[in-house]
Design a protein around this motif. Structure first.
Motif, PDB file in Angstrom:
ATOM      1  N   ALA A  88     -10.650 -19.373  46.133  1.00  0.00           N
ATOM      2  CA  ALA A  88     -10.081 -18.265  46.919  1.00  0.00           C
ATOM      3  C   ALA A  88      -8.821 -17.708  46.253  1.00  0.00           C
ATOM      4  CB  ALA A  88      -9.799 -18.721  48.348  1.00  0.00           C
ATOM      5  N   GLY A  89      -8.859 -17.616  44.931  1.00  0.00           N
ATOM      6  CA  GLY A  89      -7.737 -17.063  44.184  1.00  0.00           C
ATOM      7  C   GLY A  89      -6.580 -18.015  43.956  1.00  0.00           C
ATOM      8  N   THR A  90      -6.730 -19.264  44.350  1.00  0.00           N
ATOM      9  CA  THR A  90      -5.665 -20.254  44.215  1.00  0.00           C
ATOM     10  C   THR A  90      -6.056 -21.284  43.167  1.00  0.00           C
ATOM     11  OG1 THR A  90      -5.105 -19.978  46.543  1.00  0.00           O
ATOM     12  CG2 THR A  90      -4.254 -21.948  45.457  1.00  0.00           C
ATOM     13  N   ASP A 144      -2.840 -18.137  50.168  1.00  0.00           N
ATOM     14  CA  ASP A 144      -2.156 -17.604  48.996  1.00  0.00           C
ATOM     15  C   ASP A 144      -2.698 -16.218  48.635  1.00  0.00           C
ATOM     16  OD1 ASP A 144      -0.168 -18.065  46.995  1.00  0.00           O
ATOM     17  OD2 ASP A 144      -1.791 -18.313  45.536  1.00  0.00           O
ATOM     18  N   ALA A 145      -3.988 -16.032  48.803  1.00  0.00           N
ATOM     19  CA  ALA A 145      -4.625 -14.747  48.455  1.00  0.00           C
ATOM     20  C   ALA A 145      -4.124 -13.588  49.322  1.00  0.00           C
ATOM     21  CB  ALA A 145      -6.144 -14.872  48.571  1.00  0.00           C
ATOM     22  N   ILE A 146      -3.670 -13.892  50.531  1.00  0.00           N
ATOM     23  CA  ILE A 146      -3.161 -12.822  51.410  1.00  0.00           C
ATOM     24  C   ILE A 146      -1.630 -12.853  51.515  1.00  0.00           C
ATOM     25  CG2 ILE A 146      -5.296 -12.604  52.737  1.00  0.00           C
ATOM     26  CD1 ILE A 146      -3.945 -14.300  54.952  1.00  0.00           C
ATOM     27  N   ASN A 147      -1.016 -13.629  50.610  1.00  0.00           N
ATOM     28  CA  ASN A 147       0.446 -13.740  50.544  1.00  0.00           C
ATOM     29  C   ASN A 147       1.077 -14.187  51.860  1.00  0.00           C
ATOM     30  OD1 ASN A 147       0.731 -13.037  47.812  1.00  0.00           O
ATOM     31  ND2 ASN A 147       0.468 -10.878  48.344  1.00  0.00           N
ATOM     32  N   ILE A 184      -3.899 -22.978  49.779  1.00  0.00           N
ATOM     33  CA  ILE A 184      -5.265 -22.473  49.611  1.00  0.00           C
ATOM     34  C   ILE A 184      -5.665 -21.586  50.789  1.00  0.00           C
ATOM     35  CG2 ILE A 184      -6.355 -24.492  50.678  1.00  0.00           C
ATOM     36  CD1 ILE A 184      -8.584 -24.232  48.564  1.00  0.00           C
ATOM     37  N   PHE A 185      -6.438 -20.557  50.510  1.00  0.00           N
ATOM     38  CA  PHE A 185      -6.925 -19.539  51.439  1.00  0.00           C
ATOM     39  C   PHE A 185      -5.836 -18.543  51.857  1.00  0.00           C
ATOM     40  CE2 PHE A 185      -9.662 -23.298  52.481  1.00  0.00           C
ATOM     41  CZ  PHE A 185     -10.737 -22.883  51.719  1.00  0.00           C
ATOM     42  N   VAL A 199     -10.274 -22.776  40.456  1.00  0.00           N
ATOM     43  CA  VAL A 199      -9.752 -21.677  41.258  1.00  0.00           C
ATOM     44  C   VAL A 199     -10.620 -21.553  42.510  1.00  0.00           C
ATOM     45  CG1 VAL A 199      -9.267 -19.204  41.356  1.00  0.00           C
ATOM     46  CG2 VAL A 199      -8.919 -20.468  39.212  1.00  0.00           C
TER      47      VAL A 199
END
Length: 193
Positions: A34-36, A156-159, A153-154, A32
């Motif tokens: 950055a949340g991905t 995905d965390a901020i949609n 990546i990167f 995982v």
């Protein structure tokens, strides 16, 4: 053989390794970042793709700065790009990361431009180097592929669907640069009609 041409050949040699990693995922597990969640197989495929893409940037820079531009390089460099990008996009369709209709347009454009390049070489004996729209197309394609392989990546965390945005930007430049290439080289068909 000069250094830029060696880098182009190295890029071509990396393609079967890229295929092998995605076709026969020998690495299990994921990580995982950055949340991905990204599988180790995708990491390795992305790394190979990034290295191959970096050689595309380097070979052109070195060739121009050191005045090592050759007809082989003008032909093989875009061919290596097309082989690498088409391979990656076809795998992204199989991985359900890219819509088949988008990739079909990209592949058809690449084949059409390659065919036109061959006609120009046959008629004029000249190899046409890629113009700026084609370079933008290649850059956006490579960015889209990297971020699609790495599950956005990167972003995905901020949609924010950066990978998909890049895919559609590259589709636009794929179509635009293809039309531009045919318009700029329409004289290749002068004796055909």
């Amino acid at each position: 053989m000069n250094l830029p041409n060696k880098l182009t050949i190295f890029r071509i040699i990396l393609i079967p390794f890229f295929i092998l990693i995605l076709a026969v995922p020998i690495l299990s597990g994921s990580t995982v970042v950055a949340g991905t969640v990204i599988s180790y197989t995708r990491w390795l495929a992305a790394l190979i793709f990034i290295v191959a893409s970096a050689t595309d940037f380097l070979d052109g820079q070195i060739a121009r700065r050191r005045h090592l531009v050759t007809n082989f390089g003008k032909f093989a460099d875009p061919m290596a790009d097309k082989m690498l990008v088409m391979t990656a996009f076809i795998f992204l369709v199989e991985l359900n990361e890219a819509p088949a209709w988008v990739i079909t347009i990209i592949v058809c454009r690449e084949l059409a431009v390659t065919g036109l390049r061959l006609i120009i070489v046959e008629n004029d004996g000249k190899v046409v180097a890629a113009a700026w729209p084609g370079k933008i197309k290649t850059t956006t394609q490579m960015l889209a592929i990297i971020f699609l392989l790495l599950n956005n990546i990167f972003f995905d965390a901020i949609n924010f669907p950066f990978a998909q945005v890049m895919l559609y930007i590259c589709l636009f430049f794929t179509i635009y640069s293809g039309i531009d290439y045919f318009v700029q080289n329409r004289s290749a068909f002068a004796d055909s009609f």
